[in-house]
Design an enzyme around this catalytic site. Structure first.
Site, short mmCIF file in Angstrom:
data_model
loop_
_atom_site.label_atom_id
_atom_site.label_comp_id
_atom_site.label_asym_id
_atom_site.label_seq_id
_atom_site.Cartn_x
_atom_site.Cartn_y
_atom_site.Cartn_z
N GLU A 103 34.64 55.34 52.00
CA GLU A 103 33.62 54.61 52.75
C GLU A 103 33.83 53.10 52.67
OE1 GLU A 103 29.78 55.21 50.97
OE2 GLU A 103 30.50 54.77 48.95
N GLY A 123 33.14 55.87 47.81
CA GLY A 123 34.07 54.96 47.16
C GLY A 123 33.95 53.57 47.74
N ASP A 130 31.99 58.07 40.75
CA ASP A 130 32.96 57.10 41.24
C ASP A 130 34.10 56.86 40.25
OD1 ASP A 130 31.65 56.54 43.68
OD2 ASP A 130 30.22 55.27 42.63
#
Length: 413
Positions: A244, A189, A144
């Site tokens: 997401e 994310g 991430d």
């Protein structure tokens, strides 16, 4: 005074294609130091410490340790276990301290992301409060790329390389047909859109996504429909990359708006997923073009076949430096990276107080996004392209990647 004793290493959070390179950095450096007699690893992160499931990895075959550098996944197992503060509940900490005393652990290396650094900070604080001499170092890991105070995180570069390549391949697949197609690709994310932004890294911008939506910008379904129509008015195919974690102007995840997102993990984070499907259903009512949705949330995490050599080398360096700093007497820090130069690219290692990065997220700067909020700009390319450079030599066996096979001899179970 530097404590004398053994070390233990643990992995936590989501696996990546390069986290085991950090493990290799820890193991090889500890072996070569001559100052650490025994090297242990906890099975499934903190759970291994609590369940007394510990591996002795001191005598593992050096060739297999070398293979860790290109082996994806979390070789010793991982978990997302949340420790309460020791002021709230000391029971878990007493179990950990018991293990440390039993195995004479004087160096603890914890490899993970935001929540893992929180755990690292809590354990370090407890050991100090208990008067137990042990140096604790956090090793960063997260695809991430959202850890604070470090230029970037090991794991991001390889995942970014996989995502950008996959989106390009989707484009070439779609363009092979004369019929129109909309592809909505959902990318990991929650609050930070680094990975979704990486979808735009196609060398030829015509091969990248047409629309990119990150959680840093408020998401409007009405504008999304208008954006899609505008692209389809000019070309037959539309490729959309969406995080997401996109949220509306009320701060609600799109998956919340649809009412199907109620599951949370042990840290209280909602289990996301399904944004692409929801958006696909919305578009079906508005346009006549065929629509396909894809979830590449998990596939990018351990895609060692598209790993970045730069990412692997820096991941190994993070593990190596963690041991070196611990042997210098440092404790309560996370290994971080500082970009010394961008052209040519050069990064140096620095120490970050682990308390300053625990549970804090770094997001994509808003000025790296287009004014329309549906794409990224040149500063992001300048930042991300150096991190995806280089191709590792992947050891092969019978035409397939040869990954590490460790014996994992248990000393406690």
């Amino acid at each position: 005074m530097i404590p004398e004793g053994n070390c233990i290493y643990a992995q936590s959070g989501g696996p990546t294609s390069v986290i085991n390179a950090s493990a290799a950095g820890v193991i090889k450096t500890a072996r070569n130091s001559g100052a650490i007699p025994k090297i242990y690893a906890a099975a499934y992160g903190v759970k291994g410490l609590l369940n007394h499931t510990i591996y002795d990895i001191s005598e593992e075959d050096p060739k297999e340790i070398d293979l860790l550098i290109t082996t994806p996944g979390s070789i010793f197992g991982t978990s997302r276990y949340k420790l309460k503060t020791f002021e709230e509940d000391e029971s878990d900490y007493k179990k950990i301290l018991d293990i440390f005393k039993k195995l004479n652990i004087r160096f603890f290396f914890f490899n993970g992301g935001n929540d893992s650094m929180d755990t690292c900070n809590k354990i370090n604080s407890y050991l100090k409060n208990s008067g137990y001499d042990c140096n604790v170092i956090g090793i960063p890991k997260t695809v991430d790329n959202d850890l604070q105070e470090t230029d970037h995180c090991p794991g991001f570069g390889s995942a970014a390389k996989f995502i950008s390549t996959t989106i390009t391949e989707m484009r070439l697949d779609a363009d092979s047909y004369d019929s129109g197609l909309v592809i909505i690709a959902e990318i990991m994310g929650r609050n930070a859109g680094w990975l979704t932004a990486a979808s735009a890294l196609a060398l030829n911008e015509e091969l990248g996504p047409d629309l990119v939506y990150l959680p840093e910008k408020t998401f409007s379904i009405e504008k999304f429909i208008d954006d899609a129509r505008a692209v389809l008015a000019k070309k037959k195919n539309l490729i959309i990359a969406v995080s997401e974690g996109i949220r509306d102007d009320k701060g609600q995840y799109i998956t919340d708006v649809a009412g199907n997102n109620k599951v949370v993990d042990s840290f209280g984070h909602k289990q996301l997923g399904g944004a692409a499907t929801i958006l696909g259903e919305i578009l079906k009512e508005k346009i006549s073009t065929r629509i396909r949705t894809m979830d590449i949330i998990l596939s990018q995490r351990c895609a060692a076949h598209w790993a970045s050599k730069t990412d692997i080398e820096e991941s190994f360096m993070a593990g190596k430096c963690a041991v070196e700093y611990a042997l210098e007497g440092k404790s309560g820090y996370m290994i971080g990276f500082e970009r010394a130069n961008s052209n040519p690219y050069n990064c140096i290692v620095k120490l970050i107080d682990v308390a300053h990065t625990a549970n804090r997220e770094k997001t994509v700067p808003l000025d790296w996004l287009t004014s329309e909020g549906n794409g990224v700009t040149k500063p992001f390319f300048d930042y991300a392209l150096p991190l995806i450079q280089g191709e590792p030599v992947m050891p092969m066996e019978k035409g397939l990647p040869r990954f590490a096979r460790l014996s994992k001899q248990k000393v406690l179970s």
